[in-house]
Design a protein around this motif. Sequence first.
Motif, PDB file in Angstrom:
ATOM      1  N   VAL A 110       0.847  -1.204   0.000  1.00 12.11           N
ATOM      2  CA  VAL A 110       0.000   0.000   0.000  1.00 12.11           C
ATOM      3  C   VAL A 110       0.878   1.248   0.000  1.00 12.11           C
ATOM      4  O   VAL A 110       0.594   2.226  -0.700  1.00 12.11           O
ATOM      5  CB  VAL A 110      -0.951  -0.008   1.213  1.00 12.11           C
ATOM      6  N   ALA A 111       1.964   1.224   0.777  1.00 11.05           N
ATOM      7  CA  ALA A 111       2.885   2.367   0.814  1.00 11.05           C
ATOM      8  C   ALA A 111       3.521   2.615  -0.547  1.00 11.05           C
ATOM      9  O   ALA A 111       3.931   3.748  -0.854  1.00 11.05           O
ATOM     10  CB  ALA A 111       3.966   2.122   1.865  1.00 11.05           C
ATOM     11  N   ARG A 112       3.577   1.565  -1.377  1.00 11.70           N
ATOM     12  CA  ARG A 112       4.142   1.703  -2.728  1.00 11.70           C
ATOM     13  C   ARG A 112       3.066   1.904  -3.785  1.00 11.70           C
ATOM     14  O   ARG A 112       3.330   1.779  -4.972  1.00 11.70           O
ATOM     15  CB  ARG A 112       4.990   0.478  -3.050  1.00 11.70           C
ATOM     16  N   GLY A 113       1.843   2.199  -3.341  1.00 12.68           N
ATOM     17  CA  GLY A 113       0.795   2.567  -4.287  1.00 12.68           C
ATOM     18  C   GLY A 113      -0.177   1.476  -4.644  1.00 12.68           C
ATOM     19  O   GLY A 113      -0.973   1.642  -5.579  1.00 12.68           O
ATOM     20  N   CYS A 114      -0.171   0.362  -3.924  1.00 12.64           N
ATOM     21  CA  CYS A 114      -1.078  -0.739  -4.249  1.00 12.64           C
ATOM     22  C   CYS A 114      -2.531  -0.340  -3.986  1.00 12.64           C
ATOM     23  O   CYS A 114      -2.852   0.265  -2.959  1.00 12.64           O
ATOM     24  CB  CYS A 114      -0.728  -1.959  -3.413  1.00 12.64           C
ATOM     25  N   VAL A 115      -3.412  -0.696  -4.922  1.00 11.49           N
ATOM     26  CA  VAL A 115      -4.840  -0.398  -4.777  1.00 11.49           C
ATOM     27  C   VAL A 115      -5.685  -1.663  -4.617  1.00 11.49           C
ATOM     28  O   VAL A 115      -6.885  -1.573  -4.335  1.00 11.49           O
ATOM     29  CB  VAL A 115      -5.366   0.424  -5.974  1.00 11.49           C
ATOM     30  N   GLY A 116      -5.093  -2.839  -4.814  1.00 14.18           N
ATOM     31  CA  GLY A 116      -5.845  -4.078  -4.681  1.00 14.18           C
ATOM     32  C   GLY A 116      -5.242  -5.191  -5.500  1.00 14.18           C
ATOM     33  O   GLY A 116      -4.149  -5.044  -6.063  1.00 14.18           O
ATOM     34  N   ASP A 117      -5.967  -6.314  -5.566  1.00 14.80           N
ATOM     35  CA  ASP A 117      -5.427  -7.453  -6.315  1.00 14.80           C
ATOM     36  C   ASP A 117      -6.443  -8.035  -7.278  1.00 14.80           C
ATOM     37  O   ASP A 117      -7.659  -7.911  -7.092  1.00 14.80           O
ATOM     38  CB  ASP A 117      -4.933  -8.539  -5.356  1.00 14.80           C
ATOM     39  N   VAL A 118      -5.905  -8.643  -8.326  1.00 17.02           N
ATOM     40  CA  VAL A 118      -6.681  -9.355  -9.341  1.00 17.02           C
ATOM     41  C   VAL A 118      -6.029 -10.725  -9.515  1.00 17.02           C
ATOM     42  O   VAL A 118      -4.852 -10.810  -9.880  1.00 17.02           O
ATOM     43  CB  VAL A 118      -6.647  -8.603 -10.690  1.00 17.02           C
ATOM     44  N   LEU A 119      -6.765 -11.779  -9.209  1.00 18.69           N
ATOM     45  CA  LEU A 119      -6.212 -13.136  -9.292  1.00 18.69           C
ATOM     46  C   LEU A 119      -4.911 -13.251  -8.495  1.00 18.69           C
ATOM     47  O   LEU A 119      -3.971 -13.937  -8.907  1.00 18.69           O
ATOM     48  CB  LEU A 119      -5.967 -13.535 -10.754  1.00 18.69           C
ATOM     49  N   GLY A 120      -4.839 -12.563  -7.359  1.00 16.21           N
ATOM     50  CA  GLY A 120      -3.651 -12.599  -6.527  1.00 16.21           C
ATOM     51  C   GLY A 120      -2.515 -11.738  -7.011  1.00 16.21           C
ATOM     52  O   GLY A 120      -1.428 -11.749  -6.415  1.00 16.21           O
TER      53      GLY A 120
END
Length: 312
Positions: free
Chosen positions: A232-242
């Motif tokens: 998240v600190a690196r900009g992650c917004v979520g996951d798709v198929l892991g």
Amino acid sequence: MSEPTDDHLLLRVAQLHYEQGLNQQQVASRLSLSRWQVGRMLDRARTRGIVRIEIVHPEARSHKLEERLVAMFGIRDAVVVPGADTERGTWRLVAQAAGEYLADRGSELHTVAVSWGRTMGEIAHQIPVDWANRPTVVQANGGLSRPGPGAVAGVVGTMASRARGVPVFLPAPAIVKSRALASALRAEPVLKEVLKLAQSADALVFSLGPAARDSVLVSSGLLTADAIDDMVARGCVGDVLGRFLDSAGESVDDSLDARTIGLGLDDIRSSALAVAIAAGPRKSGVARAVASHGLCDVLVTDRQTAASLVDA
């Protein structure tokens, strides 16, 4: 007999039929017209906007929001349904809509690749019986060793059984400890065959996950909550198929990606029909990334999430 065209007569015909409940023959007798004339005038009243028919049931789809999503993101289709008072209630409504969408196209779906998770579990539970004609339902990404809501066996097995189809499982974990092990597993003939089948499926159906500490990948022990915080600190917004994404639709952790078993982002982009399901406003960030960057052809979501995408 000439056909009346007077606006006042069109209005009178419409009022008698729609407001007073007279059938077409009764309207024709009242106004000394033929039933054929009344039918044509009702059609003309709708065409000219004198009469507008609107579905106002609380479970009705939001077609204007759907049109805006399609125009904004350049996707093929969108399905937007009302949400519920609870997150779980919204999952159920969106899952029902996704199941109905697949059933409407069931004759075209001979092989369907699917992910797993809570929302996918709801789809499997609610999808109509005989939603397709004996399809092959194939697992698109590795699973978990622990049973629970939305577990892969339940999703793949139930979706296949409800259409008298064939389930095909991917016998591997979602995430493994090392690149070398992941590479070796992908080279196994059985896994290669399943992944190839998933790549060539008529539709790929997957739910979107937020970048959150309550992810099933965390509760299952495959990831730590600290690892989620770091992404998240690196900009992650979520996951798709892991596959954990940033707002540009790209992987935020190449090392994790290399240890993830299942279809990758390029596979999703090249699939015949990628159907993404985003239930609840926590999914808005990943839904925006997926819709904006070629990771879905169809977005199925709730009204609140759709509105946040359009407003943003």
